[in-house]
Design a protein around this motif. Structure first.
Motif: not given
Lengths: 516, 368
Positions: B361-368
């Motif tokens: 979730t952490g890395q995904e959250g940063e993606k956008s």
């Protein structure tokens, strides 16, 4: 000066990355405050902290100078903070009105009082000029109206602080203008707006102040009126960004690629979607196929690259007939391809970065020995490309590609294709969906490829890109090349007319006129 | 940097192990509830029997190896095809085709000297299974025929054809099954039957389990270390990208199905050449071992080495199930229990995705 919202020293870490590093943001009452940064700069994380979706590792949030704790989106709503997400949170089979009142329904004895809600919603919509149809289903209305429904949702909940997360990404130009007006109207009524974007034009158009983030760090807050777009983009990217492409004059050399009389028939209708297309690309030249989306570009590219061979026609690459060659065969003759859809064709998203960087070369002796992959060589090569092309990711070469940002995914494809040292590089919409820094970088790389006497075929829908990057423009309309233009002697307006099919200077065009 | 890499690898591996184990635990719990419902007084004893049956004595352990061998092979077959994005539901037909050819060679070629007889039988089985996998693979590659449908058809063709051929070539009309394989036609025991025995009661353990484990390791190396595996996985993850990269996706599909078929065919040989006196029954029922390969593969999250363990686990339940008969449970109830446990085990993949999502979730959250 009093602020409605202050975020002070916010730090948020994720495994392998510091998304927000000691960031401060102060929002005044009644202002439009832009939050600017490249993809992955930490804008969305910061707003998610404010909206209660993430808890910061350190830092405080104050509302009207009082410290508050926001543990969940419902806390944020209670504090009057509302957000329009980039992807709307609407129930598609509910009406506009039902969506607006969802969660805060007015009831009496358990029955909905729709009339009261309707009255209030209509009142708000008139006051702010938010044109909606309350009884239309969400699935039936335009994206623009869906967005207005989201805004009304915030206003209906009497939110004072409105967050817009890249609201213009999904809109067409007319709708963008409309949204800008709405935002200004809201600010004039005393609402405070946080506007997340990476589009400089929009910031100049509506924002009062702008806070810039870069790689998770706070860079500064400026008055928009006192800075130029160039200065803003420099703050965002961390270096001077030229919004135009720096391209030395260069005389093209011999013909590298030639397509003769290519025809691709549609499988459904049997019509020629690529209709007798012939052109040449020479050494040290960027030729651009310009056109409105859906005029046969995709089919033409598929024919050129071998993804779907043409029905008739001949293709010559560096003197060899490649018409019947396989995709791998074309690669070996020196064709590289940056595909339009990087997720569908360009990358195996489940593979890590190193595997993707070797996707076109894994079979070469340097990467395999007796058909066993040489992982040390693959990872060394990946490390070298990551360094040279500045590809950023959480875990370097071992990052699963799906978790990388779009710009870095595109850089990875670019690195892979350019490093193969092709004779002809076919780049299809290479900057789609990327931010200023990445676009500039990719344009520079294309110009560099041209500088090393390679041929580049660029397929683009963006007028700016077509005009700035190319040496020669071929306009495609309904599958035919209708015009060949020199970008130095053409205006954007003119190019627009050619693309719309109302002008032409090639035989294909006159042929149609005579038959019509 | 190195430490971080290890962390990532561990995250992935431990997520797999945790999710598979959790799925098994939930399955066991659900099975226990069914036991309670069907016969409360015997439930605890019966549950104990199924839990400990596989290790209660050494013979049972040997039986577990014997039962595991064919389903490890069909599990390998299904999981290997899955890695290329194909659902090989045809393991049953490939299995029976392989079984028949193995029995045929073993019975009708007594002139082959020494161990070369069973070796030739295994080879014949692999070829037959490969052919049964090749056909749906080729149909998929050239005609875009859905492999699920053609595999199901091949299952029936295989079953009826084998039934017919048995009656024509190696029929034992008294038992209505194929003739028994004897002597060097069978796989060697390698002392495994004597190692796993209870008193004078030897188990059916034999060299087959060693072959199955070797095959799993071989497939693992093929998938993870070779150029061919790289191509197959690329096809499985994203066929369009594989094509774009110049990988011959038709060749990958056909080869993947062929290898998968060979594995299932070999599984048939390993079962009927086990020296347990089992013959191929001439009945109109699809070979269950083929379908059992599906949960084996699912539980192993399609990892070839994982298939060894999930195959052993399901064999363990089977052996435990036999022990349950002591507690007067009907064989049907036992089958239901095993089915329930397997059913819940299929949630392993779901759980793994959940775990990974939470971690990412952490890395995904940063993606956008």
């Amino acid at each position: 000066m009093d602020y409605v919202i202050e975020m002070l020293g916010i730090t948020k870490k994720f495994p392998g990355i510091i998304a927000n590093d000691n960031i401060s943001l102060q929002l005044r009452k009644g202002e439009i405050h832009a939050l600017l940064g490249e993809n992955g700069a930490g804008k969305s994380t910061l707003m998610s902290v404010l909206f209660g979706m993430y808890q910061p590792d350190s830092g405080v949030i104050k509302k009207n100078s009082k410290e508050v704790c926001i543990d969940s989106p419902s806390d944020a709503t209670r504090l009057g903070i509302g957000m329009v997400h980039q992807h709307f949170k609407l129930v598609h089979n509910f009406t506009v009105l039902e969506n607006i009142m969802l969660g805060v329904e007015i009831t009496r004895n358990g029955f909905l009082k729709m009339d009261d809600a309707r009255k209030q919603v209509l009142e708000i919509s008139q006051r702010y000029g938010l044109d909606i149809e309350p009884d239309a289903l969400i699935s039936d209305i335009t994206v623009g109206m869906q967005q207005r429904t989201e805004i009304l949702k915030m206003l209906y909940r009497k939110n004072e602080i409105l967050i817009f997360d890249e609201p213009t990404a999904v809109l067409i130009p007319q709708e963008i203008n409309e949204l800008m007006n709405i935002m200004q109207g809201l600010a004039a009524e005393g609402k405070s707006i946080l506007f997340i974007t990476h589009k400089l034009n929009e910031i100049k158009a509506v924002a009062n102040r702008c806070t810039v983030l870069r790689k998770g760090r706070y860079i500064g807050t400026v008055d928009v009126a006192s800075v130029s777009k160039e200065e803003l983009s420099e703050m965002m990217v961390g270096r001077k960004v030229s919004l135009t492409v720096d391209k030395p004059d260069k005389a093209p050399g011999g013909v590298i690629f030639e397509a003769r009389d290519l025809v691709v028939k549609s499988r459904l209708t049997g019509k020629n979607v690529v209709d007798h297309v012939s052109f040449q690309v020479r050494e040290g030249e960027i030729v651009c196929i310009a056109g409105i989306d859906g005029n046969g570009q995709r089919e033409l590219v598929y024919a050129l690259t071998g993804l779907a061979p043409p029905d008739t026609g001949v293709m010559m690459l560096d003197g060899a007939d490649i018409t019947r060659e396989s995709i791998r065969g074309r690669d070996k003759h020196g064709m590289a391809h940056i595909p339009e859809d990087r997720h569908k064709h360009g990358l195996v998203l489940e593979y890590n970065l190193a595997y993707n960087l070797a996707l076109q070369t894994y079979f070469k002796p340097r990467f395999q020995k007796r058909r066993f992959l040489r992982f040390d060589a693959i990872y060394q090569y990946a490390a070298a490309l990551i360094e040279r092309f500045d590809i950023r990711s959480g875990q370097g070469a071992r990052t699963i590609t799906r978790s990388m940002s779009g710009g870095n995914q595109q850089k990875a494809i670019l690195a892979r294709e350019i490093d193969r040292d092709p004779k002809l590089l076919i780049a299809v919409q290479p900057t789609r969906g990327l931010d200023v820094g990445a676009i500039e970088y990719i344009h520079q790389q294309l110009v560099e490829v041209r500088g090393s006497n390679k041929a580049v075929l660029l397929v683009s829908l963006e007028l700016d890109e077509v005009m700035n990057v190319s040496d020669r423009i071929l306009v495609i309309f309904e599958g035919r090349l209708v015009a060949e233009l020199n970008p130095k002697e053409t205006t954007q307006q003119d190019l627009g007319l050619y693309m719309a099919g109302s002008k032409g200077n090639l035989p294909a065009f006159s042929k149609e006129e005579s038959s019509a | 940097m190195n430490g971080r890499l290890k962390q990532i690898l561990n995250l992935n591996n431990s997520a797999s192990a945790i999710s598979s184990l959790t799925a098994i635990l939930v399955g066991l719990l659900a099975g226990f509830i069914v036991l309670l419902l069907s016969n409360p007084s015997q439930a605890l004893g019966g549950f104990g029997a199924i839990l400990t049956g596989g290790v209660s004595d050494r013979k049972n352990m040997g039986q577990m190896l014997y039962f595991a061998t064919p389903i490890i092979m069909t599990g390998l077959s299904v999981s290997f095809a899955s890695r290329t994005g194909l659902f090989n539901i045809g393991a049953s037909g490939q299995f029976i085709a392989g079984a028949y050819c193995a029995v045929l060679v073993s019975v009708r070629a007594p002139f082959l000297p020494g161990p070369s007889r069973w070796m030739a039988a295994l080879l014949a089985a692999m070829i037959a299974g490969a052919l049964w996998g090749l056909i749906p693979g080729a149909l998929k590659a050239f005609g875009n025929v859905n492999e699920v449908i053609s595999c199901i058809m091949m299952n029936y063709i295989g079953m009826y054809l084998v039934n017919f051929l048995i009656t024509q070539t190696v029929f034992d009309s008294l038992k209505n099954q194929s003739m028994r394989v004897s002597g060097n036609g069978n796989l060697p025991k390698m002392g495994l039957d004597l190692l796993f025995r209870e008193g004078n009661n030897v188990s059916s353990a034999n060299f087959g389990i060693v072959i199955a484990i070797l095959m799993a390791i071989l497939l693992c190396i093929l998938l993870e270390k070779t150029q061919f595996g790289y191509e197959l996985k690329a096809c499985g993850f994203n066929q369009a990208a594989a094509k774009y990269a110049g990988i011959n996706e038709r060749r990958s599909i056909i080869l993947s199905m062929t290898i998968a078929g060979a594995m299932a065919g070999l599984g048939g040989a390993l079962l009927y050449l086990a020296g347990s006196g089992k013959g191929i029954d001439v009945v109109d029922v699809l070979a269950a071992e083929g379908f059992n390969g599906i949960p084996v593969a699912l539980l192993a999250l399609n990892s070839p080495v994982g298939v060894i363990f999930s195959g052993l686990f399901i064999a363990y339940l089977t052996v435990g199930g036999f022990n349950m008969q002591l507690y007067s449970f009907a064989p049907q109830v036992i089958d239901i229990i095993i089915a329930i446990i397997i059913y819940f085990s299929a949630f392993a993949l779901l759980l793994k995705n959940l775990l990974r999502q939470r971690a990412l979730t952490g890395q995904e959250g940063e993606k956008s």
